[in-house]
Write a protein that holds these residues in place. Structure first.
Motif, PDB file in Angstrom:
ATOM      1  N   TYR A 111      37.753  32.421   6.571  1.00 20.20           N
ATOM      2  CA  TYR A 111      37.539  31.050   7.033  1.00 20.20           C
ATOM      3  C   TYR A 111      36.104  30.622   6.765  1.00 20.20           C
ATOM      4  CZ  TYR A 111      35.672  33.542  11.110  1.00 20.20           C
ATOM      5  OH  TYR A 111      34.968  34.380  11.930  1.00 20.20           O
ATOM      6  N   LYS A 112      35.881  29.291   6.876  1.00 22.78           N
ATOM      7  CA  LYS A 112      34.539  28.719   6.741  1.00 22.78           C
ATOM      8  C   LYS A 112      33.944  28.520   8.118  1.00 22.78           C
ATOM      9  CE  LYS A 112      35.621  25.762   2.851  1.00 22.78           C
ATOM     10  NZ  LYS A 112      35.701  24.391   2.366  1.00 22.78           N
ATOM     11  N   GLU A 113      32.638  28.709   8.201  1.00 21.65           N
ATOM     12  CA  GLU A 113      31.906  28.356   9.408  1.00 21.65           C
ATOM     13  C   GLU A 113      30.568  27.761   8.983  1.00 21.65           C
ATOM     14  OE1 GLU A 113      31.568  31.970  11.676  1.00 21.65           O
ATOM     15  OE2 GLU A 113      29.941  32.723  10.446  1.00 21.65           O
ATOM     16  N   THR A 114      29.785  27.289   9.928  1.00 28.14           N
ATOM     17  CA  THR A 114      28.532  26.622   9.567  1.00 28.14           C
ATOM     18  C   THR A 114      27.563  27.566   8.856  1.00 28.14           C
ATOM     19  OG1 THR A 114      27.710  27.062  11.790  1.00 28.14           O
ATOM     20  CG2 THR A 114      28.642  24.880  11.387  1.00 28.14           C
ATOM     21  N   ALA A 115      27.606  28.860   9.177  1.00 32.52           N
ATOM     22  CA  ALA A 115      26.703  29.827   8.553  1.00 32.52           C
ATOM     23  C   ALA A 115      27.129  30.161   7.117  1.00 32.52           C
ATOM     24  CB  ALA A 115      26.642  31.097   9.378  1.00 32.52           C
ATOM     25  N   GLY A 116      28.367  29.886   6.759  1.00 28.97           N
ATOM     26  CA  GLY A 116      28.851  30.203   5.414  1.00 28.97           C
ATOM     27  C   GLY A 116      30.324  30.545   5.402  1.00 28.97           C
ATOM     28  N   LEU A 117      30.701  31.401   4.448  1.00 33.16           N
ATOM     29  CA  LEU A 117      32.084  31.823   4.294  1.00 33.16           C
ATOM     30  C   LEU A 117      32.252  33.224   4.862  1.00 33.16           C
ATOM     31  CD1 LEU A 117      32.508  30.754   0.560  1.00 33.16           C
ATOM     32  CD2 LEU A 117      33.128  29.439   2.573  1.00 33.16           C
ATOM     33  N   VAL A 118      33.250  33.418   5.686  1.00 36.47           N
ATOM     34  CA  VAL A 118      33.510  34.729   6.282  1.00 36.47           C
ATOM     35  C   VAL A 118      34.532  35.445   5.409  1.00 36.47           C
ATOM     36  CG1 VAL A 118      34.320  35.977   8.313  1.00 36.47           C
ATOM     37  CG2 VAL A 118      32.977  33.885   8.584  1.00 36.47           C
ATOM     38  N   GLU A 177      38.998  47.135   1.639  1.00 35.24           N
ATOM     39  CA  GLU A 177      39.154  48.571   1.878  1.00 35.24           C
ATOM     40  C   GLU A 177      38.740  48.988   3.283  1.00 35.24           C
ATOM     41  OE1 GLU A 177      37.095  50.571  -1.263  1.00 35.24           O
ATOM     42  OE2 GLU A 177      38.230  49.511  -2.812  1.00 35.24           O
ATOM     43  N   THR A 178      37.594  48.471   3.763  1.00 36.88           N
ATOM     44  CA  THR A 178      37.069  48.912   5.057  1.00 36.88           C
ATOM     45  C   THR A 178      37.381  47.934   6.187  1.00 36.88           C
ATOM     46  OG1 THR A 178      34.947  47.799   4.731  1.00 36.88           O
ATOM     47  CG2 THR A 178      35.141  50.066   3.916  1.00 36.88           C
ATOM     48  N   TYR A 179      37.870  46.739   5.866  1.00 34.29           N
ATOM     49  CA  TYR A 179      38.170  45.679   6.831  1.00 34.29           C
ATOM     50  C   TYR A 179      36.917  45.176   7.545  1.00 34.29           C
ATOM     51  CZ  TYR A 179      42.823  47.418   5.898  1.00 34.29           C
ATOM     52  OH  TYR A 179      43.961  47.833   5.272  1.00 34.29           O
ATOM     53  N   GLU A 180      35.750  45.477   6.993  1.00 30.05           N
ATOM     54  CA  GLU A 180      34.484  44.979   7.531  1.00 30.05           C
ATOM     55  C   GLU A 180      34.324  43.515   7.144  1.00 30.05           C
ATOM     56  OE1 GLU A 180      29.781  45.599   6.468  1.00 30.05           O
ATOM     57  OE2 GLU A 180      31.169  47.227   6.045  1.00 30.05           O
ATOM     58  N   GLN A 181      33.807  42.703   8.069  1.00 34.66           N
ATOM     59  CA  GLN A 181      33.628  41.280   7.794  1.00 34.66           C
ATOM     60  C   GLN A 181      32.166  40.980   7.502  1.00 34.66           C
ATOM     61  OE1 GLN A 181      35.293  38.741  10.793  1.00 34.66           O
ATOM     62  NE2 GLN A 181      37.325  39.645  10.626  1.00 34.66           N
ATOM     63  N   ILE A 182      31.953  40.116   6.487  1.00 30.47           N
ATOM     64  CA  ILE A 182      30.605  39.679   6.149  1.00 30.47           C
ATOM     65  C   ILE A 182      30.615  38.158   5.991  1.00 30.47           C
ATOM     66  CG2 ILE A 182      29.974  41.834   4.988  1.00 30.47           C
ATOM     67  CD1 ILE A 182      30.333  40.289   2.306  1.00 30.47           C
ATOM     68  N   THR A 183      29.450  37.554   6.090  1.00 30.30           N
ATOM     69  CA  THR A 183      29.309  36.113   5.883  1.00 30.30           C
ATOM     70  C   THR A 183      28.382  35.902   4.689  1.00 30.30           C
ATOM     71  OG1 THR A 183      29.565  35.726   8.242  1.00 30.30           O
ATOM     72  CG2 THR A 183      28.621  33.944   6.949  1.00 30.30           C
ATOM     73  N   ILE A 184      28.841  35.080   3.732  1.00 26.00           N
ATOM     74  CA  ILE A 184      28.019  34.767   2.563  1.00 26.00           C
ATOM     75  C   ILE A 184      27.748  33.263   2.544  1.00 26.00           C
ATOM     76  CG2 ILE A 184      28.918  36.708   1.218  1.00 26.00           C
ATOM     77  CD1 ILE A 184      30.516  34.587  -0.436  1.00 26.00           C
ATOM     78  N   PRO A 185      26.620  32.842   1.970  1.00 26.61           N
ATOM     79  CA  PRO A 185      26.351  31.397   1.890  1.00 26.61           C
ATOM     80  C   PRO A 185      27.311  30.702   0.929  1.00 26.61           C
ATOM     81  CG  PRO A 185      24.582  32.665   0.857  1.00 26.61           C
ATOM     82  CD  PRO A 185      25.528  33.644   1.464  1.00 26.61           C
ATOM     83  N   GLN A 186      27.708  29.476   1.262  1.00 26.90           N
ATOM     84  CA  GLN A 186      28.628  28.707   0.420  1.00 26.90           C
ATOM     85  C   GLN A 186      28.029  28.423  -0.957  1.00 26.90           C
ATOM     86  OE1 GLN A 186      30.596  25.235   1.912  1.00 26.90           O
ATOM     87  NE2 GLN A 186      30.719  26.046   3.980  1.00 26.90           N
ATOM     88  N   GLU A 187      26.695  28.388  -1.058  1.00 22.15           N
ATOM     89  CA  GLU A 187      26.027  28.060  -2.307  1.00 22.15           C
ATOM     90  C   GLU A 187      26.350  29.070  -3.415  1.00 22.15           C
ATOM     91  OE1 GLU A 187      23.995  28.247   0.718  1.00 22.15           O
ATOM     92  OE2 GLU A 187      24.667  26.182   0.960  1.00 22.15           O
ATOM     93  N   LEU A 188      26.744  30.289  -3.056  1.00 26.78           N
ATOM     94  CA  LEU A 188      27.100  31.289  -4.070  1.00 26.78           C
ATOM     95  C   LEU A 188      28.284  30.834  -4.923  1.00 26.78           C
ATOM     96  CD1 LEU A 188      26.767  34.775  -2.338  1.00 26.78           C
ATOM     97  CD2 LEU A 188      25.517  33.955  -4.312  1.00 26.78           C
ATOM     98  N   LEU A 189      29.177  30.043  -4.342  1.00 21.16           N
ATOM     99  CA  LEU A 189      30.358  29.583  -5.067  1.00 21.16           C
ATOM    100  C   LEU A 189      30.212  28.165  -5.611  1.00 21.16           C
ATOM    101  CD1 LEU A 189      33.195  31.011  -2.842  1.00 21.16           C
ATOM    102  CD2 LEU A 189      32.612  31.699  -5.142  1.00 21.16           C
TER     103      LEU A 189
END
Length: 188
Positions: free
Chosen positions: A74-81, A86-98
Protein backbone atom coordinates in the motif's frame (compact mmCIF):
# COMPACT_ATOMS: atom_id res chain seq x y z
CA UNK A 1 38.20 -3.02 -10.35
CA UNK A 2 37.65 -3.89 -13.98
CA UNK A 3 38.69 -2.35 -17.25
CA UNK A 4 37.05 -1.60 -20.60
CA UNK A 5 37.62 -5.16 -21.86
CA UNK A 6 35.05 -6.31 -19.26
CA UNK A 7 32.30 -4.04 -20.65
CA UNK A 8 29.01 -5.70 -21.59
CA UNK A 9 25.46 -4.45 -21.95
CA UNK A 10 23.77 -4.30 -18.56
CA UNK A 11 27.02 -3.95 -16.56
CA UNK A 12 26.63 -1.45 -13.72
CA UNK A 13 29.63 0.81 -13.09
CA UNK A 14 30.37 3.77 -10.84
CA UNK A 15 30.96 6.83 -13.05
CA UNK A 16 31.41 10.32 -11.60
CA UNK A 17 30.29 8.98 -8.21
CA UNK A 18 26.93 7.69 -9.50
CA UNK A 19 25.77 4.18 -10.54
CA UNK A 20 25.35 3.89 -14.32
CA UNK A 21 24.31 0.92 -16.44
CA UNK A 22 26.00 0.35 -19.79
CA UNK A 23 23.21 0.46 -22.36
CA UNK A 24 25.45 0.11 -25.39
CA UNK A 25 29.19 0.01 -26.08
CA UNK A 26 31.50 -0.22 -29.07
CA UNK A 27 35.25 -0.88 -29.23
CA UNK A 28 36.87 1.43 -31.79
CA UNK A 29 40.40 1.01 -33.15
CA UNK A 30 41.18 3.92 -35.44
CA UNK A 31 44.06 3.78 -37.94
CA UNK A 32 45.81 6.54 -36.06
CA UNK A 33 46.06 6.83 -32.27
CA UNK A 34 45.01 4.50 -29.47
CA UNK A 35 41.91 2.35 -29.31
CA UNK A 36 38.91 3.52 -27.28
CA UNK A 37 35.46 2.38 -26.19
CA UNK A 38 32.40 4.47 -27.03
CA UNK A 39 29.55 3.92 -24.54
CA UNK A 40 25.97 4.95 -23.84
CA UNK A 41 25.37 5.09 -20.09
CA UNK A 42 22.12 5.45 -18.13
CA UNK A 43 22.12 6.88 -14.62
CA UNK A 44 20.20 4.46 -12.38
CA UNK A 45 19.15 7.17 -9.93
CA UNK A 46 17.99 9.89 -12.33
CA UNK A 47 17.38 7.97 -15.57
CA UNK A 48 19.55 10.46 -17.50
CA UNK A 49 21.32 8.98 -20.53
CA UNK A 50 24.75 10.17 -21.66
CA UNK A 51 27.45 9.18 -24.12
CA UNK A 52 31.01 8.77 -22.90
CA UNK A 53 34.30 7.61 -24.38
CA UNK A 54 36.80 5.55 -22.36
CA UNK A 55 40.40 4.88 -23.38
CA UNK A 56 41.01 1.21 -24.10
CA UNK A 57 42.19 -0.53 -20.92
CA UNK A 58 40.96 2.27 -18.62
CA UNK A 59 39.97 1.06 -15.14
CA UNK A 60 36.38 1.40 -13.92
CA UNK A 61 34.61 0.53 -10.67
CA UNK A 62 32.02 -2.23 -11.11
CA UNK A 63 29.06 -1.94 -8.77
CA UNK A 64 27.90 -5.27 -7.39
CA UNK A 65 24.12 -5.30 -7.18
CA UNK A 66 21.50 -7.76 -6.12
CA UNK A 67 17.99 -7.94 -7.58
CA UNK A 68 15.31 -8.56 -4.97
CA UNK A 69 11.63 -9.12 -5.55
CA UNK A 70 9.12 -7.37 -3.32
CA UNK A 71 5.33 -7.21 -3.27
CA UNK A 72 3.62 -3.80 -3.17
CA UNK A 73 1.25 -3.62 -0.22
CA UNK A 74 0.00 0.00 0.00
CA UNK A 75 0.88 3.70 -0.26
CA UNK A 76 1.36 5.94 2.73
CA UNK A 77 2.65 9.49 3.19
CA UNK A 78 6.20 8.23 3.87
CA UNK A 79 6.27 6.26 0.60
CA UNK A 80 5.42 2.81 -0.72
CA UNK A 81 5.24 -0.12 1.68
CA UNK A 82 6.72 -3.32 0.23
CA UNK A 83 7.06 -6.86 1.54
CA UNK A 84 10.03 -9.11 0.84
CA UNK A 85 8.71 -12.25 -0.90
CA UNK A 86 11.14 -14.53 0.97
CA UNK A 87 11.43 -13.13 4.51
CA UNK A 88 8.04 -11.30 4.69
CA UNK A 89 9.91 -8.28 6.08
CA UNK A 90 8.27 -4.94 5.27
CA UNK A 91 10.17 -1.88 4.05
CA UNK A 92 9.14 1.60 2.94
CA UNK A 93 10.69 3.18 -0.16
CA UNK A 94 10.21 6.73 -1.48
CA UNK A 95 7.71 7.09 -4.34
CA UNK A 96 10.32 9.07 -6.32
CA UNK A 97 12.19 5.81 -7.08
CA UNK A 98 9.37 4.82 -9.44
CA UNK A 99 8.67 8.34 -10.79
CA UNK A 100 5.42 8.38 -12.85
CA UNK A 101 5.27 4.55 -12.97
CA UNK A 102 3.70 4.64 -9.52
CA UNK A 103 0.44 5.59 -11.30
CA UNK A 104 0.16 2.04 -12.71
CA UNK A 105 0.96 0.22 -9.47
CA UNK A 106 -1.83 -1.72 -7.75
CA UNK A 107 -1.78 -3.70 -4.52
CA UNK A 108 -0.14 -7.11 -4.83
CA UNK A 109 2.00 -6.09 -7.83
CA UNK A 110 5.62 -7.25 -7.86
CA UNK A 111 8.46 -4.71 -7.71
CA UNK A 112 12.11 -5.50 -8.35
CA UNK A 113 14.67 -3.50 -6.36
CA UNK A 114 18.36 -3.17 -7.22
CA UNK A 115 20.33 -3.12 -3.98
CA UNK A 116 24.09 -2.49 -3.74
CA UNK A 117 26.62 -4.02 -1.30
CA UNK A 118 25.83 -1.32 1.29
CA UNK A 119 22.13 -2.36 1.27
CA UNK A 120 21.31 0.96 -0.42
CA UNK A 121 18.46 0.87 -2.96
CA UNK A 122 19.73 2.01 -6.36
CA UNK A 123 16.54 1.70 -8.38
CA UNK A 124 13.08 0.14 -8.47
CA UNK A 125 11.29 -1.42 -11.45
CA UNK A 126 7.72 -2.57 -11.95
CA UNK A 127 6.63 -5.03 -14.65
CA UNK A 128 6.64 -3.63 -18.19
CA UNK A 129 3.00 -4.63 -18.72
CA UNK A 130 0.24 -4.51 -16.09
CA UNK A 131 -3.46 -5.33 -16.29
CA UNK A 132 -5.80 -2.64 -14.99
CA UNK A 133 -9.59 -2.38 -14.84
CA UNK A 134 -11.36 0.63 -16.36
CA UNK A 135 -13.48 2.35 -13.69
CA UNK A 136 -14.63 5.42 -15.59
CA UNK A 137 -14.91 6.31 -19.30
CA UNK A 138 -17.41 7.76 -21.73
CA UNK A 139 -19.44 5.15 -23.63
CA UNK A 140 -18.40 4.39 -27.20
CA UNK A 141 -20.97 4.90 -29.93
CA UNK A 142 -21.88 2.43 -32.65
CA UNK A 143 -20.28 3.50 -35.91
CA UNK A 144 -17.19 4.99 -34.21
CA UNK A 145 -14.79 2.60 -35.90
CA UNK A 146 -11.87 4.86 -36.68
CA UNK A 147 -8.63 3.27 -35.51
CA UNK A 148 -7.02 6.56 -34.55
CA UNK A 149 -9.84 7.97 -32.37
CA UNK A 150 -9.06 7.81 -28.65
CA UNK A 151 -10.87 8.79 -25.47
CA UNK A 152 -9.66 9.15 -21.87
CA UNK A 153 -10.30 6.33 -19.41
CA UNK A 154 -9.65 6.24 -15.68
CA UNK A 155 -8.27 2.93 -14.39
CA UNK A 156 -8.45 1.38 -10.91
CA UNK A 157 -5.15 2.94 -9.77
CA UNK A 158 -6.39 6.46 -10.53
CA UNK A 159 -4.29 6.95 -13.67
CA UNK A 160 -5.93 8.28 -16.85
CA UNK A 161 -4.89 6.76 -20.18
CA UNK A 162 -6.08 7.18 -23.75
CA UNK A 163 -7.97 4.17 -25.09
CA UNK A 164 -9.86 3.30 -28.30
CA UNK A 165 -13.55 4.22 -28.48
CA UNK A 166 -14.79 0.61 -28.06
CA UNK A 167 -13.43 0.33 -24.49
CA UNK A 168 -16.14 0.41 -21.79
CA UNK A 169 -16.24 0.59 -17.99
CA UNK A 170 -15.36 -2.76 -16.43
CA UNK A 171 -13.00 -3.78 -19.27
CA UNK A 172 -9.58 -5.04 -18.26
CA UNK A 173 -6.69 -3.51 -20.19
CA UNK A 174 -3.05 -4.34 -20.71
CA UNK A 175 -1.00 -1.14 -20.17
CA UNK A 176 2.66 -0.46 -21.01
CA UNK A 177 4.19 1.10 -17.86
CA UNK A 178 7.14 2.60 -19.77
CA UNK A 179 4.90 4.86 -21.86
CA UNK A 180 1.56 4.72 -20.06
CA UNK A 181 -0.16 3.63 -23.26
CA UNK A 182 -2.99 1.17 -23.87
CA UNK A 183 -1.76 -2.09 -25.45
CA UNK A 184 -4.83 -4.34 -25.70
CA UNK A 185 -8.05 -5.42 -24.04
CA UNK A 186 -7.66 -8.57 -21.93
CA UNK A 187 -10.32 -11.30 -21.95
CA UNK A 188 -12.19 -11.55 -18.64
Amino acid sequence: MADTSDFRNGLIIKFKGEPYVIVEFQHVKPGKGGAFVRTTLKNLRTGRVLDNTFRSGESVDVVRVERRKYQFLYKETAGLVLMDNETYEQITIPQELLEEKVLYLKEGEEIELLVDDDEKIISAEIPIFVTLKVVETEPGFKGDTTNTALKPAKVETGATINVPLFINEGDILKVDTRTGEYVERVKN
